[in-house]
Motif scaffolding. Structure first.
Motif, PDB file in Angstrom:
ATOM      1  N   LYS A   1       0.865  -1.191   0.000  1.00  0.00           N
ATOM      2  CA  LYS A   1       0.000   0.000   0.000  1.00  0.00           C
ATOM      3  C   LYS A   1       0.894   1.231   0.000  1.00  0.00           C
ATOM      4  O   LYS A   1       1.588   1.517   0.976  1.00  0.00           O
ATOM      5  CB  LYS A   1      -0.892   0.019   1.239  1.00  0.00           C
ATOM      6  CG  LYS A   1      -1.914  -1.095   1.276  1.00  0.00           C
ATOM      7  CD  LYS A   1      -2.740  -1.007   2.542  1.00  0.00           C
ATOM      8  CE  LYS A   1      -3.727  -2.169   2.630  1.00  0.00           C
ATOM      9  NZ  LYS A   1      -4.487  -2.152   3.906  1.00  0.00           N
TER      10      LYS A   1
ATOM     11  N   THR B   1      -2.393   4.028  -3.740  1.00  0.00           N
ATOM     12  CA  THR B   1      -2.374   2.993  -4.772  1.00  0.00           C
ATOM     13  C   THR B   1      -1.634   1.758  -4.247  1.00  0.00           C
ATOM     14  O   THR B   1      -1.023   1.786  -3.174  1.00  0.00           O
ATOM     15  CB  THR B   1      -1.678   3.507  -6.049  1.00  0.00           C
ATOM     16  OG1 THR B   1      -0.322   3.860  -5.722  1.00  0.00           O
ATOM     17  CG2 THR B   1      -2.414   4.722  -6.601  1.00  0.00           C
ATOM     18  N   THR B   2      -1.704   0.688  -5.000  1.00  0.00           N
ATOM     19  CA  THR B   2      -0.989  -0.531  -4.602  1.00  0.00           C
ATOM     20  C   THR B   2       0.044  -0.895  -5.659  1.00  0.00           C
ATOM     21  O   THR B   2      -0.114  -0.550  -6.837  1.00  0.00           O
ATOM     22  CB  THR B   2      -1.956  -1.723  -4.423  1.00  0.00           C
ATOM     23  OG1 THR B   2      -2.610  -1.978  -5.664  1.00  0.00           O
ATOM     24  CG2 THR B   2      -2.972  -1.448  -3.336  1.00  0.00           C
ATOM     25  N   LYS B   3       1.074  -1.586  -5.202  1.00  0.00           N
ATOM     26  CA  LYS B   3       2.122  -2.036  -6.122  1.00  0.00           C
ATOM     27  C   LYS B   3       2.513  -3.461  -5.748  1.00  0.00           C
ATOM     28  O   LYS B   3       2.579  -3.808  -4.570  1.00  0.00           O
ATOM     29  CB  LYS B   3       3.354  -1.125  -6.029  1.00  0.00           C
ATOM     30  CG  LYS B   3       4.542  -1.630  -6.865  1.00  0.00           C
ATOM     31  CD  LYS B   3       5.702  -0.683  -6.854  1.00  0.00           C
ATOM     32  CE  LYS B   3       6.917  -1.295  -7.576  1.00  0.00           C
ATOM     33  NZ  LYS B   3       6.614  -1.698  -8.961  1.00  0.00           N
TER      34      LYS B   3
END
Length: 1010
Positions: free
Chosen positions: A111, A116-118
């Motif tokens: 997170k 956003t997420t990666k």
């Protein structure tokens, strides 16, 4: 223009083809520190980066840098703390969860600060050389139960995935194994628990080097896990399940230098970590052995080469793997199937088994490795649907179902697809018309066979298609070999011990082996002979199956092993079953005897040792079916089940019987052909043989008994009531080599009792060791000095190991030399030293007794239990409490038992209360309950524990058979944190845990769960 076309390019092989050491070794003494420095130097020369990291802060900082480099992403401090706490070092995760993360869930979500997420990968499994390998040594962990310092650890992308524990040359390698067990118990979980990510352990004393997974081998780890529910004897995390690395010729690569140059080569280690580990549905990590990896890679290479050369549909596109029975062919075939489905041009992998009984077991094995990996089918219609379904990648079917499908679906679209077809245990029956139809129908296939007993010209039949009689004729080239000799030398299966019992009266002066098996089955089926065989079997049953020896199985304490009686025909099976039941009733003995057989159209066909058996009971004659119905009714009464000979219920009877054999609930199973191939039960140690066996059938049948279980089970026991010596020698020579006999078969009684010479070395026998014991360590004389104590431990341990083998020989009873009383005294002394050395380790962290091994498992197998002690107390009571020699016997018996020592004070206090009016059993129960309550109240009060929570915690421990002092459960019973602040809490928790464990050990086995 190039003169050569590239047929296939691939990564370097994981297992080297052939390895020869080409360097000189120094004869000088090498300390452990020098061994460690040499290892690190070799690793650096192979491209590993050495880091000077000795504490967690530096370890975590390096982990962050490595993950940033691998993912080409820079964490903010907040992102890193969040990711580390949630995805790497969660307090709710242990070894199992971390192993699952690496093996099946190595892509984690980050997170980011912007919401956003990666995806963050922990290890790159597609491009393995993107992973960075580093080496650290002498890492200190101060947060565990004891301060510890680890030898050498390999970091992969900053995570400790491989740990190496070293001992100096000359020290038993087992001690490195024992030290890792201590680390797992005392410190790997400490601090952030990063060392719980270790997937592979390596142990070495320089001369010998072995490796194993973090959960060792499957059945044994399962037993260990069950120990969480029952106080399992530590027979699980078993040293017997560590592996040597080897080249593809199965030559062990044992020296640390050689091991480092091969197994620790970067491509090899990364391949093993990313490709050749299997995390099962039972949460067990299996690391494949070198011969399994070599076979898998040979198959994959053959697929690639033949595909590029457009050889699909020919023998050149396939081959066969000769891996001896019991060496883990199913794991090899599963991994092969899994990797083959990943090839972009392969549509499906068909795994074909020979019979319905194997069908059930193989599907179960595949499902164990990965849920849903094997889409099993119950009908030809379902098989048809699966062949048409693009999502069904691996399909298990029987050759019979596949034959029906091929016959009824000429020109089906599936036949044009690109298939890998793997035959498990490719028996001769697959070389007939069915085999021909299948390979004719499919157009683009690679055909591979796995077998433990190949068909060569020497053991091929004379009937059938002359072009399809041998395994090479049916499947092509032999791709890899791992014989029974290899497996026994590696310790992957056990050797056999064979008794040839004469059941026919001989003429005077005629040697037993000169009496060939009587020509007619009628004479061998004579009721008088069967009666004599049953009498022998029952009189030696406890001895052969070690029924007076105890061990732990899936958390249950069980006595000895179970056995199979293989007979020549269904009528003979009936006679044996009835005679066994009759003699058991006459003797008042309770053994669970079962039988199973079915109709076989070609039972008398001499061309096939084990003809195909189906679950077809309809073909049985009425007498045989009625008898089978009655035998199943007996089984139903024993186990409260409801089976019969109808088609569906008979299949379920087979499955239930198979499971109960594996759980050692059935003592003796009478079979004709069923269960003699493809059935694996580690608890099975004895095969009673009253049928003619030869060649591959003999090896298959014998191999039911030689699966490794624990130190108590040292060999497969074969008792032949027919003279099969020539057939045995011929089969072993065919499937081993010309010198295989001395490896595959155990030596005779005299060799173990009096000693023997082999390869220029003398192996002392039981009599020599007992004489040395009496001379060096006479009873009544104290053993002074640590070196003398270690010498005694080694000597008595050697006696225990020899005695364990000798107990199965008919002529050992009466020749034990030591009296029971003397043996108990020596065992008490042995256990005293065991306790002293353990306490010494706790008191002095620097004192690690690395060069001794206690054979506690062999002590426990003949454990004296509380019932025996109460019997002696009752005897003392019957003497009006005047026979003081009984009190001496009680004291010696307690001293000789590792389990009863913790109960010694309790038993002594009870004896003080015994008088002429005492009812021993009733008073004992009352005394234990009252004393337990008194001790528990005192413990709760002294430690200020929460009463209700503590009682629940203790009751759960007695119910589950284990008291867990780590985890959150114990936190619930502790006083509020404010009563002892800061770092004292861990010390307090450890102290409370130790006291609870002493309480638990004192009363476990004496009280019923509440």
């Amino acid at each position: 223009m190039s003169l050569y076309n590239v047929v296939v390019s691939s990564n370097e092989a994981t297992v080297v083809a052939e390895y020869q050491a080409d360097y000189g070794r120094s004869d000088a003494y090498q300390s452990e520190a020098e061994l460690e420095r040499e290892l690190i130097r070799l690793l650096q020369a192979q491209g590993y980066e050495y880091l000077c990291i000795h504490d967690e802060a530096a370890l975590v900082a390096n982990l962050r840098r490595q993950l940033e480099a691998l993912n080409d992403y820079a964490f903010s401090d907040a992102e890193w703390h969040r990711f580390f706490a949630e995805s790497i070092a969660s307090s709710n995760e242990g070894i199992v969860e971390k192993t699952r993360k690496l093996q099946t869930d190595h892509v984690q979500n980050l997170k980011r600060d912007d919401g956003t997420t990666k995806n963050i990968i922990l290890i790159d499994k597609k491009n393995i050389h993107n992973n960075r390998l580093q080496v650290i040594n002498q890492y200190q962990e101060v947060g565990g139960s004891h301060e510890t310092r680890y030898d050498v650890t390999i970091l992969v992308n900053g995570l400790p995935l491989v740990h190496i524990e070293l001992k100096r040359r000359g020290v038993a390698i087992r001690e490195a194994f024992n030290q890792i067990k201590r680390y797992q118990r005392d410190s790997f979980w400490a601090a952030s628990g990063l060392f719980e990510y270790v997937q592979i352990f390596i142990i070495s004393n320089g001369t010998h080097t072995k490796y194993y997974s973090n959960t060792t081998r499957s059945s044994h780890v399962k037993e260990s896990a069950a120990g969480e529910r029952k106080k399992s004897k530590k027979t699980s995390n078993s040293f017997e399940f560590t592996s040597y690395w080897a080249d593809s010729n199965n030559t062990a690569i044992a020296d640390l230098v050689d091991f480092t140059r091969t197994f620790m080569a970067k491509h090899s280690l990364l391949n093993v970590l990313t490709k050749y580990c299997v995390f099962t549905s039972e949460a067990l990590l299996l690391v494949m052995r070198p011969y399994q990896i070599a076979a898998t890679e040979r198959i994959l290479s053959r697929i690639e080469i033949s595909n590029n050369y457009k050889q699909t549909g020919t023998l050149a596109a396939g081959g066969y793997i000769w891996h001896t029975t019991g060496s883990g062919k199913t794991l090899t075939s599963f991994k092969t199937a899994q990797l083959a489905t990943a090839l972009p041009y392969i549509d499906k992998v068909l795994f074909v088994v020979d019979r319905k009984d194997l069908d059930y077991q193989t599907i179960k094995e595949y499902e164990r490795f990965q849920k849903g990996a094997a889409d099993s089918n119950t009908s030809t219609k379902i098989l048809q649907q699966q062949l048409a379904d693009s999502c069904s990648k691996i399909i298990i079917t029987t050759i019979q179902k596949l034959d029906v499908f091929v016959s009824k679906n000429k020109g089906h679209a599936a036949f044009k697809k690109h298939f890998v077809i793997i035959f498990d245990e490719c028996h001769r029956s697959q070389f007939g018309d069915m085999h021909k139809k299948i390979v004719t129908a499919f157009k683009h296939y690679h055909l591979f066979g796995f077998t433990g007993t190949p068909i060569f010209a020497a053991n091929a039949g004379s009937g059938g298609n002359p072009a399809m009689r041998t395994t090479p004729q049916a499947f092509g080239d032999k791709l890899h070999t791992y014989t029974i000799v290899n497996a026994i030398n590696d310790g992957n299966v056990l050797p056999f011990r064979i008794d040839y019992i004469n059941t026919v009266k001989m003429k005077d002066g005629l040697a037993d082996k000169e009496v060939a098996a009587i020509d007619t089955e009628a004479a061998l089926a004579d009721p008088a002979r069967i009666r004599a065989v049953v009498t022998y079997l029952l009189s030696h049953f406890d001895q052969k199956t070690k029924r007076n020896h105890f061990y732990s199985l899936k958390g249950q304490r069980v006595a000895g092993f179970n056995s199979i009686l293989a007979v020549s025909s269904i009528p003979v099976a009936k006679k044996y079953y009835l005679e066994l039941k009759k003699q058991l009733a006459e003797q008042g003995r309770a053994l669970n005897v079962a039988t199973i057989f079915s109709f076989s159209a070609n039972e008398a066909d001499p061309e096939d040792v084990f003809p195909d058996e189906d679950f077809d009971t309809a073909g049985l004659d009425q007498s045989s079916r009625d008898f089978l119905e009655a035998a199943i009714a007996d089984y139903n009464a024993d186990f409260n089940t409801n089976y019969d000979t109808s088609a569906e219920k008979f299949q379920n009877y087979y499955k239930d019987l198979s499971l109960r054999m594996k759980n050692r609930e059935v003592d003796l199973l009478i079979v004709v052909n069923m269960f003699l191939t493809g059935f694996d039960a580690t608890t099975l140690n004895t095969l009673w043989v009253d049928k003619n066996l030869k060649q591959h059938g003999l090896i298959q049948a014998f191999s039911r008994t030689n699966r490794i279980l624990n130190a108590v089970k040292t060999y497969g026991n074969i008792v032949c009531f027919r003279d099969l010596q020539e057939q045995t020698d011929a089969a072993i020579a065919l499937f081993g080599d010309k010198d295989a006999g001395s490896i595959v078969l155990l030596k005779n009684f005299d060799s173990y009792y009096y000693g023997f010479d082999e390869d220029g070395q003398h192996h002392p026998g039981y009599t020599e060791l007992i004489a040395e014991l009496g001379q060096k360590f006479p009873l009544g004389t104290a053993i002074i000095g640590e070196q003398n104590q270690k010498d005694f431990i080694r000597l008595f341990g050697a006696i225990l190991r020899l005695k364990n083998i000798l107990t199965a020989f008919d002529n050992f009873p009466g020749q034990e030399i030591l009296t029971n009383r003397d043996y108990q005294d020596y065992q008490s002394l042995y256990l005293d030293l065991y306790q002293d050395f353990r306490e010494g380790e706790k008191a002095d962290k620097e004192r690690i007794n690395d060069d001794i091994v206690f054979e506690i498992e062999l002590i426990r197998q003949v454990e004296i239990n509380i019932d025996y002690i109460l019997m002696l107390v009752a005897k003392y009571h019957a003497s009006n409490c005047e026979d003081k020699s009984i009190l001496v016997a009680i004291d010696k018996a307690i001293g000789a038992s590792i389990e009863l020592r913790s109960k010694k004070v309790l038993i002594e206090h009870f004896i003080e209360t015994v008088n002429a009016s005492t009812k021993v059993d009733e008073e004992w129960r009352r005394f234990v309950d009252e004393q337990k309550e008194r001790d528990l109240v005192e413990l709760i009060s002294a430690e200020k524990l929460k009463p209700d929570e503590t009682r629940k915690f203790i009751n759960n421990a007695f119910r589950d058979g284990a008291l867990k002092t780590s985890g959150t459960d114990i936190d619930k019973i502790m006083p509020p944190v404010s009563r002892f602040g800061g770092g004292n809490r861990a010390v307090k928790k450890q102290s409370v845990g130790d006291k609870l464990m002493k309480f638990f050990e004192k009363y476990f086995g004496l009280v019923t769960e509440e």
